[in-house]
Each structure stands twice: as structure tokens, then as C-alpha cells.
Motif scaffolding. Structure first.
Motif, short mmCIF file in Angstrom:
data_model
loop_
_atom_site.label_atom_id
_atom_site.label_comp_id
_atom_site.label_asym_id
_atom_site.label_seq_id
_atom_site.Cartn_x
_atom_site.Cartn_y
_atom_site.Cartn_z
N GLY A 1 -8.67 -4.93 1.13
CA GLY A 1 -8.09 -5.82 0.13
C GLY A 1 -6.92 -5.26 -0.64
O GLY A 1 -6.51 -5.84 -1.65
N THR A 2 -6.34 -4.14 -0.18
CA THR A 2 -5.27 -3.50 -0.96
C THR A 2 -3.90 -3.53 -0.28
O THR A 2 -2.95 -2.99 -0.82
CB THR A 2 -5.64 -2.04 -1.26
OG1 THR A 2 -5.75 -1.32 -0.03
CG2 THR A 2 -6.93 -1.94 -2.04
N VAL A 3 -3.80 -4.15 0.88
CA VAL A 3 -2.55 -4.10 1.66
C VAL A 3 -1.37 -4.63 0.86
O VAL A 3 -0.31 -3.98 0.78
CB VAL A 3 -2.70 -4.86 2.99
CG1 VAL A 3 -1.36 -5.02 3.69
CG2 VAL A 3 -3.70 -4.15 3.89
N ASP A 4 -1.50 -5.81 0.28
CA ASP A 4 -0.37 -6.41 -0.44
C ASP A 4 0.07 -5.55 -1.62
O ASP A 4 1.27 -5.38 -1.87
CB ASP A 4 -0.71 -7.82 -0.91
CG ASP A 4 -0.85 -8.80 0.24
OD1 ASP A 4 -0.31 -8.53 1.34
OD2 ASP A 4 -1.51 -9.85 0.05
N GLU A 5 -0.90 -5.01 -2.36
CA GLU A 5 -0.55 -4.18 -3.51
C GLU A 5 0.09 -2.86 -3.07
O GLU A 5 1.02 -2.37 -3.70
CB GLU A 5 -1.78 -3.92 -4.38
CG GLU A 5 -1.50 -3.12 -5.63
CD GLU A 5 -0.52 -3.78 -6.59
OE1 GLU A 5 0.02 -3.06 -7.46
OE2 GLU A 5 -0.27 -5.00 -6.50
N TYR A 6 -0.41 -2.29 -1.98
CA TYR A 6 0.19 -1.06 -1.44
C TYR A 6 1.66 -1.31 -1.10
O TYR A 6 2.53 -0.52 -1.46
CB TYR A 6 -0.59 -0.60 -0.21
CG TYR A 6 -0.08 0.70 0.38
CD1 TYR A 6 -0.57 1.92 -0.06
CD2 TYR A 6 0.90 0.71 1.38
CE1 TYR A 6 -0.10 3.12 0.47
CE2 TYR A 6 1.37 1.90 1.90
CZ TYR A 6 0.87 3.09 1.45
OH TYR A 6 1.34 4.28 1.97
N ARG A 7 1.92 -2.41 -0.43
CA ARG A 7 3.31 -2.74 -0.07
C ARG A 7 4.16 -2.95 -1.32
O ARG A 7 5.27 -2.45 -1.42
CB ARG A 7 3.36 -3.98 0.81
CG ARG A 7 4.77 -4.33 1.29
CD ARG A 7 4.84 -5.61 2.09
NE ARG A 7 3.86 -5.69 3.16
CZ ARG A 7 4.04 -5.20 4.38
NH1 ARG A 7 5.15 -4.58 4.68
NH2 ARG A 7 3.10 -5.35 5.29
N ARG A 8 3.62 -3.68 -2.30
CA ARG A 8 4.36 -3.96 -3.53
C ARG A 8 4.74 -2.66 -4.24
O ARG A 8 5.89 -2.50 -4.67
CB ARG A 8 3.54 -4.85 -4.47
CG ARG A 8 4.34 -5.30 -5.72
CD ARG A 8 3.45 -5.93 -6.76
NE ARG A 8 2.58 -4.95 -7.43
CZ ARG A 8 2.98 -4.06 -8.33
NH1 ARG A 8 4.25 -3.98 -8.68
NH2 ARG A 8 2.13 -3.22 -8.88
N ARG A 9 3.81 -1.75 -4.35
CA ARG A 9 4.09 -0.49 -5.05
C ARG A 9 5.14 0.33 -4.31
O ARG A 9 5.97 0.99 -4.94
CB ARG A 9 2.81 0.31 -5.26
CG ARG A 9 1.87 -0.36 -6.25
CD ARG A 9 0.63 0.43 -6.50
NE ARG A 9 -0.38 -0.37 -7.18
CZ ARG A 9 -1.56 0.07 -7.55
NH1 ARG A 9 -1.90 1.34 -7.32
NH2 ARG A 9 -2.42 -0.72 -8.14
N HIS A 10 5.12 0.30 -3.00
CA HIS A 10 6.14 1.05 -2.25
C HIS A 10 7.49 0.34 -2.28
O HIS A 10 8.53 0.99 -2.21
CB HIS A 10 5.67 1.31 -0.83
CG HIS A 10 4.74 2.47 -0.74
ND1 HIS A 10 3.41 2.37 -1.10
CD2 HIS A 10 4.94 3.76 -0.37
CE1 HIS A 10 2.84 3.56 -0.96
NE2 HIS A 10 3.75 4.42 -0.52
N ASP A 11 7.48 -0.99 -2.38
CA ASP A 11 8.75 -1.72 -2.49
C ASP A 11 9.45 -1.41 -3.80
O ASP A 11 10.66 -1.62 -3.91
CB ASP A 11 8.51 -3.24 -2.38
CG ASP A 11 8.20 -3.69 -0.96
OD1 ASP A 11 8.40 -2.89 -0.01
OD2 ASP A 11 7.74 -4.84 -0.80
N THR A 12 8.70 -0.93 -4.78
CA THR A 12 9.28 -0.57 -6.08
C THR A 12 9.08 0.93 -6.33
O THR A 12 8.72 1.33 -7.44
CB THR A 12 8.65 -1.41 -7.21
OG1 THR A 12 7.23 -1.22 -7.20
CG2 THR A 12 8.97 -2.89 -7.05
#
Length: 104
Positions: free
Chosen positions: A13-24
Motif C-alpha cells: 500500500g505504499t507505492v504511490d507515496e514512495y513515488r511521490r516522495r521521490h518525485d519531490t
């Protein structure tokens, strides 16, 4: 140039948040990575297993071994610990990958 590859693992359940944090990605973390001789760093996701596969290139005079002691690296690990499997101190668990084939 030295290639370094390893595997990490996300929690469900953390894929989207992982991507978001790396995008910023924090600019000071990017500076620390560059300063340690890391460049051309990519992370790939196996969506079925939640394994992350990281591949980075190191300059011959890299100082990447010093990164774990840098406060910005420790803050980043702390900020990512809720998303990933970690070691004590919140360093992401890493499994080294063995080179098997390279084509140029």
C-alpha cells in the motif's frame, strides 16, 4: 565508472507515496548523492512483489561509503521508514544484486 545494483522492498500500500516522495527529492539529498560521486541513479519497481531494484553509477573517486553518516541521509531514511523494510536506524534493507549480463 562503477555500477552498483541492489534490491529493496516496499510495504504493501505504499507505492504511490514512495513515488511521490521521490518525485519531490530534497535538493540537499540530491547534492549529497552527487557530492559522494553517485550519478545516473534509477529505481525500478516489481509491482507483483513490491521489490525495488536500484541501479546507480559511481565515479571512480566516490565517497558513497560516507553517506550513512550524513545527517541528510539519516533524515531521508527516517522519512521513508514507514514505506519500506528497514534495518535498525531506519536504513532501508538492501540485498546486493550480482551482475549477470551487460550489453553496450
Amino acid at each position: 565508472m562503477i555500477n552498483h545494483a541492489f534490491r529493496m522492498k516496499l510495504k504493501p500500500g505504499t507505492v504511490d507515496e514512495y513515488r511521490r516522495r521521490h518525485d519531490t527529492l530534497w535538493p540537499e539529498l540530491a547534492d549529497a548523492l552527487r557530492g559522494a560521486g553517485i550519478y545516473d541513479y534509477s529505481i525500478f519497481l516489481d509491482e507483483e512483489t513490491l521489490h525495488l531494484f536500484a541501479v546507480l553509477k559511481l565515479r571512480p573517486d566516490d565517497s558513497s561509503a560516507s553517506l550513512p553518516a550524513q545527517p541528510v541521509m539519516q533524515r531521508w531514511w527516517d522519512s521513508m521508514a514507514d514505506l519500506m523494510e528497514t534495518e535498525p536506524g531506519n536504513r532501508p534493507r538492501e540485498w546486493p544484486l550480482t551482475p549477470m549480463f551487460h550489453f553496450e
